[in-house]
Design a protein around this motif. Structure first.
Motif, short mmCIF file in Angstrom:
data_model
loop_
_atom_site.label_atom_id
_atom_site.label_comp_id
_atom_site.label_asym_id
_atom_site.label_seq_id
_atom_site.Cartn_x
_atom_site.Cartn_y
_atom_site.Cartn_z
N PRO A 1 -9.59 1.26 -1.69
CA PRO A 1 -8.76 2.40 -2.10
C PRO A 1 -9.56 3.70 -2.20
O PRO A 1 -10.75 3.70 -2.47
CB PRO A 1 -8.24 2.00 -3.48
N GLY A 2 -8.86 4.78 -2.01
CA GLY A 2 -9.47 6.10 -2.08
C GLY A 2 -9.69 6.56 -3.51
O GLY A 2 -9.38 5.86 -4.47
N ALA A 3 -10.25 7.74 -3.62
CA ALA A 3 -10.47 8.37 -4.93
C ALA A 3 -10.49 9.88 -4.71
O ALA A 3 -10.84 10.34 -3.63
CB ALA A 3 -11.78 7.90 -5.53
N ASP A 4 -10.11 10.62 -5.73
CA ASP A 4 -10.12 12.07 -5.65
C ASP A 4 -11.54 12.57 -5.94
O ASP A 4 -11.91 12.81 -7.09
CB ASP A 4 -9.12 12.66 -6.65
N ASP B 1 -8.96 -1.35 5.96
CA ASP B 1 -8.75 0.09 5.89
C ASP B 1 -9.60 0.65 4.77
O ASP B 1 -9.53 0.17 3.64
CB ASP B 1 -7.27 0.41 5.64
N ASP B 2 -10.38 1.67 5.09
CA ASP B 2 -11.23 2.31 4.10
C ASP B 2 -10.63 3.66 3.73
O ASP B 2 -10.98 4.69 4.29
CB ASP B 2 -12.65 2.47 4.65
N GLN B 3 -9.72 3.63 2.78
CA GLN B 3 -9.03 4.84 2.34
C GLN B 3 -9.99 5.80 1.65
O GLN B 3 -9.80 7.01 1.69
CB GLN B 3 -7.89 4.43 1.39
N SER C 1 -3.37 9.35 2.79
CA SER C 1 -2.44 9.19 1.67
C SER C 1 -1.98 7.74 1.55
O SER C 1 -1.95 7.00 2.54
CB SER C 1 -1.22 10.10 1.84
N SER C 2 -1.62 7.36 0.34
CA SER C 2 -1.14 6.00 0.12
C SER C 2 0.17 5.75 0.84
O SER C 2 0.43 4.64 1.31
CB SER C 2 -0.98 5.73 -1.38
N VAL C 3 1.00 6.78 0.97
CA VAL C 3 2.27 6.64 1.70
C VAL C 3 1.98 6.33 3.16
O VAL C 3 2.55 5.40 3.74
CB VAL C 3 3.12 7.92 1.55
N LEU D 1 -0.80 3.03 -3.85
CA LEU D 1 -0.62 2.20 -2.66
C LEU D 1 0.26 0.99 -2.99
O LEU D 1 1.19 0.67 -2.24
CB LEU D 1 -1.97 1.76 -2.09
N SER D 2 -0.02 0.32 -4.10
CA SER D 2 0.78 -0.84 -4.49
C SER D 2 2.25 -0.47 -4.68
O SER D 2 3.14 -1.17 -4.22
CB SER D 2 0.23 -1.47 -5.77
N LYS D 3 2.49 0.63 -5.35
CA LYS D 3 3.87 1.06 -5.59
C LYS D 3 4.59 1.39 -4.28
O LYS D 3 5.77 1.06 -4.11
CB LYS D 3 3.90 2.26 -6.53
#
Length: 127
Positions: free
Chosen positions: A8-11, A48-50, A56-58, A87-89
């Motif tokens: 998952p990504g991060a800001d 996938d390396d977000q 974006s998660s979408v 992403l889960s949502k």
């Protein structure tokens, strides 16, 4: 069976401010080990390396589901928890019966909260 694995990504800007540019993405080795094991067992796998792409998660959820993933696994550290949650949502919104598994430190520490919120169907401990 198709399995998608996500870092998952991060800001980065929010977390590190002016030092965000110094935060270089690293290869998600744990996910690569899992992918290799799954491939040897006959699964189709994508990683996938977000964190690296900042996608974006979408967009990532759509890409994963368009590929036909039946299971999505995420390696969730606390700085990436909000992105993993998003992403889960989005995965659940688009495909309510998708199987989601979270692992890594954040998932282990907050296991009960994650499962209660239905962000994941399972949490991998001490992976």
């Amino acid at each position: 069976m198709k399995v998608a694995l996500v870092n998952p990504g991060a800001d980065l800007k929010k977390m590190f401010g002016m030092y965000a540019a110094a935060m270089q993405p690293q290869v998600p080795q744990g996910l690569c080990y899992i992918a290799a094991t799954l491939l040897e067992a006959g699964f189709e796998v994508r990683v996938d390396d977000q964190y690296a792409t900042q996608e974006s998660s979408v967009a990532l959820a759509r890409k994963i589901l368009d590929w036909g993933a039946e299971i999505v696994g995420g390696s969730v550290l606390t700085p990436a928890a909000r992105w993993a949650e998003g992403l889960s949502k989005e995965l659940r919104r688009l495909k309510p019966d998708i199987k989601i598994i979270w692992g890594n430190i954040h998932a282990r520490v907050f296991c009960d909260d994650i499962l209660e919120a239905k962000l994941a169907d399972a949490v991998c401990h001490w992976e």
